[in-house]
Write a protein that holds these residues in place. Structure first.
Motif, short mmCIF file in Angstrom:
data_model
loop_
_atom_site.label_atom_id
_atom_site.label_comp_id
_atom_site.label_asym_id
_atom_site.label_seq_id
_atom_site.Cartn_x
_atom_site.Cartn_y
_atom_site.Cartn_z
N PHE A 226 17.59 -4.02 -15.71
CA PHE A 226 16.91 -2.31 -15.52
C PHE A 226 16.56 -1.08 -16.49
N VAL A 227 16.83 -1.46 -17.82
CA VAL A 227 16.39 -0.66 -18.54
C VAL A 227 14.94 -1.00 -18.80
N TRP A 228 14.43 -2.57 -19.00
CA TRP A 228 12.85 -2.28 -19.01
C TRP A 228 12.08 -1.73 -17.47
N ASN A 229 12.81 -2.16 -16.08
CA ASN A 229 12.02 -1.85 -15.10
C ASN A 229 12.14 -0.65 -14.88
N ASN A 239 8.18 8.76 -9.24
CA ASN A 239 9.69 9.78 -8.65
C ASN A 239 9.97 8.99 -7.58
N PHE A 240 11.45 9.23 -7.44
CA PHE A 240 12.51 7.91 -6.73
C PHE A 240 13.47 8.46 -6.86
N ASP A 241 14.93 8.61 -6.10
CA ASP A 241 15.54 9.61 -5.91
C ASP A 241 16.76 8.74 -5.95
N ILE A 242 17.06 7.05 -5.89
CA ILE A 242 17.86 6.68 -6.45
C ILE A 242 17.95 5.17 -6.75
N ILE A 243 19.07 4.55 -7.75
CA ILE A 243 18.82 3.01 -7.83
C ILE A 243 19.48 1.81 -7.33
N GLY A 244 19.11 1.25 -6.35
CA GLY A 244 19.32 0.17 -5.81
C GLY A 244 19.83 -1.08 -6.52
N ALA A 265 25.63 -0.10 -13.54
CA ALA A 265 25.47 0.85 -12.64
C ALA A 265 25.70 2.70 -13.14
N ASN A 266 26.77 2.42 -14.61
CA ASN A 266 27.01 3.51 -15.45
C ASN A 266 26.32 3.59 -15.89
N ASN A 267 25.80 2.45 -16.64
CA ASN A 267 24.52 2.97 -17.74
C ASN A 267 23.80 3.35 -16.90
N MET A 268 22.84 3.09 -16.64
CA MET A 268 21.94 3.64 -15.03
C MET A 268 21.90 5.22 -14.89
N ILE A 269 23.08 5.37 -14.67
CA ILE A 269 23.34 6.88 -14.33
C ILE A 269 23.36 7.80 -15.91
N THR A 270 24.01 7.52 -16.68
CA THR A 270 23.86 7.39 -18.20
C THR A 270 22.50 7.54 -19.27
N ARG A 271 21.67 6.75 -18.75
CA ARG A 271 19.84 6.85 -18.66
C ARG A 271 19.06 7.55 -18.03
N TYR A 272 19.31 7.78 -16.65
CA TYR A 272 18.15 8.25 -15.84
C TYR A 272 19.02 9.31 -14.98
N ASN A 273 20.27 9.27 -14.79
CA ASN A 273 20.82 10.28 -13.92
C ASN A 273 20.55 10.08 -12.32
N LYS A 274 20.20 8.77 -12.63
CA LYS A 274 20.40 8.97 -10.84
C LYS A 274 21.63 8.25 -10.60
N ILE A 305 32.55 5.51 -8.83
CA ILE A 305 32.03 5.77 -10.01
C ILE A 305 32.01 7.81 -10.23
N PRO A 306 32.22 8.39 -10.92
CA PRO A 306 32.32 9.68 -11.27
C PRO A 306 31.52 10.51 -11.08
N GLY A 307 31.55 11.27 -10.12
CA GLY A 307 30.50 12.91 -9.88
C GLY A 307 29.89 12.19 -8.55
N GLY A 308 30.46 11.21 -8.22
CA GLY A 308 30.55 10.92 -6.63
C GLY A 308 28.66 10.28 -6.87
N LYS A 309 28.46 9.29 -7.86
CA LYS A 309 27.32 8.71 -7.74
C LYS A 309 26.85 7.60 -7.31
N GLY A 310 28.17 7.39 -6.91
CA GLY A 310 28.65 5.90 -6.68
C GLY A 310 27.94 5.96 -4.41
N LEU A 311 26.68 5.45 -3.98
CA LEU A 311 26.16 6.08 -3.10
C LEU A 311 27.44 5.29 -1.78
#
Length: 348
Positions: A226-229, A239-244, A265-274, A305-311
């Motif tokens: 995920f970090v690589w991709n 440009n995209f809105d959500i990580i699936g 998931a938490n790492n992706m949110i921290t790194r990319y704010n998605k 997940i904090p902040g409603g980031k888990g959709l």
């Protein structure tokens, strides 16, 4: 008195005008996407019904499968795939834009939100294969970008013609190493991959600015991939809105895999704010108790997940019976057409 009657009449007329405008001129704006999606990929439903399948609920009563998913398991969303020029084979092709639009309309009429998954292939696209549609096989890269734009716009407009505006659209499916190989293979050209994602994203937004786009990778527990991709896409201007994410654990390792996926998931949110959505999960149908526990656990942890980031969380083809389509074994219905207890994990 006459003045009051005229004023009241004017208010009624204006109110009706607003309601008419919202509900009839702009039907796609009536229903907002759920704050947390609980759903299922139902793409095989059309093919299975054409083959004569009918589903029973847990009491043995034959009912519409969408109503069972919604009423019995509290699902509020569905996921529907679209191939470019598929065959009419019930299992491997079948879901072209028109059949997908018909199924999406049926879901909307049942009060369910809709996610589209665009495979950008004539058949299955996944980490092991991202084959170009036959009609695109000799395209230049510019022509490929144009084709992604045109196909995406075409699918969106086909949905719109039925009165359906998807809440989410996946730009590709499990694109761990990009899409439309070899031109869009991420390990060969991350920039090409990013530009193809942009072509799809921009096409979606040109039809519906409120629709959220998703980049979807398999193996949600694998942070390195995920970090690589995702990192590569972001650094190349995608440009995209959500990580699936997809997650298909076994009955013995699901707890560990959920923990790793939530960490990722938490790492992706921290790194990319998605925000994150689990767009595919599944487990062998003959392990229903473990599957129920797995669904309950990942649903709860994604929602928290904090902040409603888990959709949300989507089960892949739960209506599949054992060994449907030559061997798929991760559905949640038995050969007698009654469900296992797996989907009880979605019930609050």
């Amino acid at each position: 008195m006459l003045k009051k009657v005229i004023s009241f009449s004017l208010v009624v007329v204006l109110s009706f005008s607003v309601v008419f405008s919202v509900y009839f001129l702009n039907p796609e704006k009536v229903e907002a996407a759920p704050s947390f999606a609980k759903g299922a990929d139902i793409s095989w439903v059309a093919a299975m019904e054409a083959q004569g399948y009918q589903w029973k609920d847990k009491t043995g009563v034959t009912r519409d499968i969408l109503q069972i998913l919604k009423q019995d398991y509290q699902m509020n969303s569905v996921r529907i795939r679209v191939f470019v020029n598929p065959s009419n084979d019930y299992g491997n092709g079948y879901m072209n834009k028109d059949r997908a639009a018909d199924l999406a309309l049926r879901a909307k009429n049942a009060g369910l939100s809709v996610m589209l998954t665009l495979h950008y292939s004539d058949s299955w696209a996944d980490p092991g294969k991202q084959n170009k549609p036959a009609a695109w096989s000799n395209y230049t890269f510019q022509q490929l970008m144009d084709a992604v734009w045109n196909h995406t716009s075409d699918v969106m407009n086909t949905m719109k013609s039925k009165g359906v505006t998807p809440d989410w659209v996946q730009i590709g499916n499990e694109t761990n190493n990009g899409m439309l190989w070899n031109d869009g293979k991420a390990s060969l050209s991350m920039k090409n991959y990013a530009w193809l994602v942009n072509s799809g994203h921009n096409a979606v937004k040109s039809i519906s600015s409120s629709t959220q786009t998703i980049v979807h990778l398999a193996n949600g527990y694998d942070n390195d991939v995920f970090v690589w991709n995702i990192g590569g896409l972001v650094s190349n201007g995608a440009n995209f809105d959500i990580i699936g994410m997809s997650l298909y654990p076994s009955n013995t390792d699901w707890s560990t895999k959920v923990t790793q996926t939530i960490s990722n998931a938490n790492n992706m949110i921290t790194r990319y704010n998605k925000p994150i959505m689990i767009t595919e999960i599944g487990m062998d149908y003959n392990q229903p108790a473990a599957a129920k526990s797995f669904i309950t656990d990942i649903k709860t942890k994604i929602r928290n997940i904090p902040g409603g980031k888990g959709l949300g969380v989507f089960y892949w083809e739960p209506q599949a019976t054992p060994s449907y389509n030559g061997g798929y074994s991760k559905g949640a219905w038995q050969a007698d057409m009654k469900p296992t207890i797996a989907l009880d994990g979605f019930i609050n």
